[in-house]
Design a protein around this motif. Structure first.
Motif, PDB file in Angstrom:
ATOM      1  N   GLU A 259      75.354  19.667   7.012  1.00  0.00           N
ATOM      2  CA  GLU A 259      76.309  18.193   6.606  1.00  0.00           C
ATOM      3  C   GLU A 259      77.743  18.568   6.034  1.00  0.00           C
ATOM      4  O   GLU A 259      76.572  19.453   4.556  1.00  0.00           O
ATOM      5  CB  GLU A 259      75.447  16.917   6.282  1.00  0.00           C
ATOM      6  CG  GLU A 259      74.354  16.789   7.282  1.00  0.00           C
ATOM      7  CD  GLU A 259      73.490  15.312   6.108  1.00  0.00           C
ATOM      8  OE1 GLU A 259      73.853  13.843   6.749  1.00  0.00           O
ATOM      9  OE2 GLU A 259      73.406  15.212   5.170  1.00  0.00           O
ATOM     10  N   ALA A 260      78.627  17.427   6.200  1.00  0.00           N
ATOM     11  CA  ALA A 260      79.837  17.792   5.393  1.00  0.00           C
ATOM     12  C   ALA A 260      80.494  16.678   5.810  1.00  0.00           C
ATOM     13  O   ALA A 260      80.797  16.316   6.515  1.00  0.00           O
ATOM     14  CB  ALA A 260      80.570  19.091   6.017  1.00  0.00           C
ATOM     15  N   ASP A 261      81.421  15.912   4.555  1.00  0.00           N
ATOM     16  CA  ASP A 261      81.701  14.733   4.912  1.00  0.00           C
ATOM     17  C   ASP A 261      81.070  13.666   5.536  1.00  0.00           C
ATOM     18  O   ASP A 261      81.461  13.067   6.313  1.00  0.00           O
ATOM     19  CB  ASP A 261      82.953  15.113   5.517  1.00  0.00           C
ATOM     20  CG  ASP A 261      84.048  16.240   4.358  1.00  0.00           C
ATOM     21  OD1 ASP A 261      84.020  16.058   3.675  1.00  0.00           O
ATOM     22  OD2 ASP A 261      84.640  17.229   5.225  1.00  0.00           O
ATOM     23  N   GLY A 262      79.478  13.549   5.468  1.00  0.00           N
ATOM     24  CA  GLY A 262      78.712  12.812   5.732  1.00  0.00           C
ATOM     25  C   GLY A 262      78.329  12.970   6.760  1.00  0.00           C
ATOM     26  O   GLY A 262      77.748  11.678   7.904  1.00  0.00           O
ATOM     27  N   ARG A 263      78.691  14.048   8.058  1.00  0.00           N
ATOM     28  CA  ARG A 263      78.331  13.965   8.988  1.00  0.00           C
ATOM     29  C   ARG A 263      77.611  15.684   9.382  1.00  0.00           C
ATOM     30  O   ARG A 263      78.076  16.812   8.710  1.00  0.00           O
ATOM     31  CB  ARG A 263      79.814  13.364   9.738  1.00  0.00           C
ATOM     32  CG  ARG A 263      80.908  14.593   9.899  1.00  0.00           C
ATOM     33  CD  ARG A 263      81.707  13.838  11.108  1.00  0.00           C
ATOM     34  NE  ARG A 263      81.788  15.028  11.716  1.00  0.00           N
ATOM     35  CZ  ARG A 263      83.375  15.373  10.850  1.00  0.00           C
ATOM     36  NH1 ARG A 263      83.973  14.380  10.418  1.00  0.00           N
ATOM     37  NH2 ARG A 263      83.839  16.165  12.384  1.00  0.00           N
ATOM     38  N   VAL A 264      77.096  15.157  10.260  1.00  0.00           N
ATOM     39  CA  VAL A 264      76.553  16.791  11.149  1.00  0.00           C
ATOM     40  C   VAL A 264      77.752  17.808  11.753  1.00  0.00           C
ATOM     41  O   VAL A 264      78.303  17.107  12.247  1.00  0.00           O
ATOM     42  CB  VAL A 264      75.545  17.028  11.791  1.00  0.00           C
ATOM     43  CG1 VAL A 264      74.714  18.060  11.899  1.00  0.00           C
ATOM     44  CG2 VAL A 264      74.347  16.140  10.939  1.00  0.00           C
ATOM     45  N   ARG A 265      78.100  18.908  10.695  1.00  0.00           N
ATOM     46  CA  ARG A 265      79.147  19.423  11.098  1.00  0.00           C
ATOM     47  C   ARG A 265      78.080  21.262  12.377  1.00  0.00           C
ATOM     48  O   ARG A 265      79.416  21.432  12.811  1.00  0.00           O
ATOM     49  CB  ARG A 265      79.957  19.889  10.325  1.00  0.00           C
ATOM     50  CG  ARG A 265      80.052  19.212   9.394  1.00  0.00           C
ATOM     51  CD  ARG A 265      81.065  18.216   9.979  1.00  0.00           C
ATOM     52  NE  ARG A 265      82.483  18.621  10.323  1.00  0.00           N
ATOM     53  CZ  ARG A 265      83.706  19.172   9.718  1.00  0.00           C
ATOM     54  NH1 ARG A 265      84.135  18.097   8.074  1.00  0.00           N
ATOM     55  NH2 ARG A 265      84.743  19.148  10.022  1.00  0.00           N
TER      56      ARG A 265
END
Length: 165
Positions: A60-66
């Motif tokens: 997760e980065a910036d509040g979402r799964v990447r």
């Protein structure tokens, strides 16, 4: 941009994971699947991996799964129980930030802790980025199958890289 975190996947991650994976199905030869998967399909896959006692991770980065990484049984016969096949996928545009390596290293660590002996990564060729990722975390090429898959109107080779844990 926030620092990425890596954690175990849950069923709630299935829509995001399917959203990352489906472009690989629809637009590339990286996945040999030909029909996009639903969030329900992906939730079942996550459950199957977890129920087999193997890891499925999300980044997760910036509040979402990447991105995500997981391991599945290499083959079903009992003598193969110490070997797994590994996969790592990042959303479009997330490559080149070290996230694939971070996911792979975290996955490898969990596999070692579970006593897995061999990790195997299959790569549809050519795919320089995937080869570089596998080799950066210690995998070495072990096999090459010529024209083993057919997708997008062409024959595709597959190479296998392995890492003894």
């Amino acid at each position: 941009m926030t620092s990425p975190t890596i954690r175990p996947a849950t069923r709630a991650d299935a829509p995001a994971v399917a959203g990352i994976y489906n472009p690989y199905i629809e637009q590339t030869t990286i996945s040999f699947e030909e029909v996009p998967v639903t969030a329900d399909d992906m939730a079942r896959r996550i459950d199957d991996v977890n129920n087999a006692g193997l890891p499925w991770l999300v980044l997760e980065a910036d509040g979402r799964v990447r991105g995500y990484a997981y391991a599945t049984k290499w083959r079903v016969r009992p003598a193969y129980r110490h070997s797994v096949e590994t996969s790592v996928y990042l959303e479009g545009g997330a490559q080149g930030q070290g996230w694939g390596g971070a996911l792979y290293r975290a996955l490898i660590e969990l596999l070692r802790a579970k006593g897995i002996h061999l990790a195997i990564g299959g790569i549809a060729l050519p795919n320089e980025r995937s080869v570089a990722l596998h080799e950066a975390v210690g995998f070495a090429k072990a096999a090459h199958f010529s024209e083993v898959g057919f997708k997008r109107n062409r024959w595709i080779d597959v190479g296998y890289w392995q890492l003894k844990l």
